[in-house]
Design an enzyme around this catalytic site. Sequence first.
Site, PDB file in Angstrom:
ATOM      1  N   ASP A   1      -9.478  -4.528   8.621  1.00  0.00           N
ATOM      2  CA  ASP A   1      -8.573  -5.462   9.298  1.00  0.00           C
ATOM      3  C   ASP A   1      -9.216  -5.977  10.588  1.00  0.00           C
ATOM      4  OD1 ASP A   1      -5.923  -4.591   7.678  1.00  0.00           O
ATOM      5  OD2 ASP A   1      -7.057  -2.829   8.279  1.00  0.00           O
TER       6      ASP A   1
ATOM      7  N   ARG B   1       0.829  -1.200   0.000  1.00  0.00           N
ATOM      8  CA  ARG B   1       0.000   0.000   0.000  1.00  0.00           C
ATOM      9  C   ARG B   1       0.869   1.258   0.000  1.00  0.00           C
ATOM     10  NH1 ARG B   1      -2.313  -3.656   3.659  1.00  0.00           N
ATOM     11  NH2 ARG B   1      -4.397  -4.358   3.107  1.00  0.00           N
TER      12      ARG B   1
ATOM     13  N   ARG C   1     -11.866  -8.457   9.660  1.00  0.00           N
ATOM     14  CA  ARG C   1     -11.238  -9.738   9.312  1.00  0.00           C
ATOM     15  C   ARG C   1     -10.803 -10.490  10.572  1.00  0.00           C
ATOM     16  NH1 ARG C   1      -7.673  -6.773   4.579  1.00  0.00           N
ATOM     17  NH2 ARG C   1      -9.041  -7.261   2.817  1.00  0.00           N
TER      18      ARG C   1
ATOM     19  N   HIS D   1      -2.809   0.717   8.166  1.00  0.00           N
ATOM     20  CA  HIS D   1      -3.562  -0.283   7.403  1.00  0.00           C
ATOM     21  C   HIS D   1      -2.570  -0.887   6.410  1.00  0.00           C
ATOM     22  CE1 HIS D   1      -6.508  -2.345   5.055  1.00  0.00           C
ATOM     23  NE2 HIS D   1      -6.407  -1.536   3.998  1.00  0.00           N
TER      24      HIS D   1
END
Length: 316
Positions: free
Chosen positions: A151, A91, A154, A178
């Site tokens: 996250d 990212r 998850r 993140h």
Amino acid sequence: MLNRVNRVALIGTGFVGSSYAFALLNQGITEELVLIDLNKEKSEGDAMDLNHGLPFAPSRTKIWFGNYEDCGEADLVVITAGANQKPGETRLDLVEKNTRIFKGIVDEIMSSGFDGIFLVATNPVDILTYAVWKFSGLPKERVIGSGTILDTARFRFLLGDYFDVDTRNVHAYIIGEHGDTELPVWSHADIAGTTISEWTKNKAGYNQADLDQIFLNVRDAAYHIIERKGATYYGIAMGLVRLTKAILRNENSVLTVSAYLDGEYGQKDIFVGVPAVVNRNGIKEVVELELNDEEKEKFTHSVQVLKKTMEPVFNK
């Protein structure tokens, strides 16, 4: 007296944006939704397609494709536009590319007279949320990144699956960037008030090695999904809808978002994933968890990685 009409402006109708629009329509959260994209034909097609589903929606939503001028009356601008993460790319690799894109987008939005709340989803989300704050000049409370909301989702899903408990009854957070330096807050993870460590100790068949693997699966989930289908979009779209609902309905909900820290967790001048109370005004307050020494060290490292990555871009 007419009820107040909520308007959401969506910038970017790619995989994430169109999934968000579809989920938003299905939950009937806003009265108006305007789709804005450089690819006008795509956003027009999406508006047509979504409108054809209105007879099956829980409530009436006015949906149209528009332009940046439509942001002037928006309560919330959601940005999902930008370059996508490619296989093997982190990212953070996206930072320079997307910061340039965002400067143009935010300037256009602010020129419309927009005075609402920004919700940023494009990666690297923590850095781009900081960019939106800088470029817009809005108060820090009214600029929110999706942060570690996905996250955390998850994490809760995998823990619920492991312990065979409804994921909605699992309370656990992922904080930090993140991305690759995020961390689980095991010290505050629990199911029905019983810590995860107690569940692991007191029930046969559970162990710490499995929990460590669960976190790795959370951290690396995007890479696994991108390898298989090219992009992630359903999960983050649902997270953005959850945030939209918390904002427009003034819920004061605690969600793990990218929020500005001004001394919390011993950090300053950074947007990073932490639990925060979210309402109609944006971020009401950052929830400061009491981290153990290992968690503090990992969180500090995560912030330092973000700052190091941002430095060359924002010092130009």
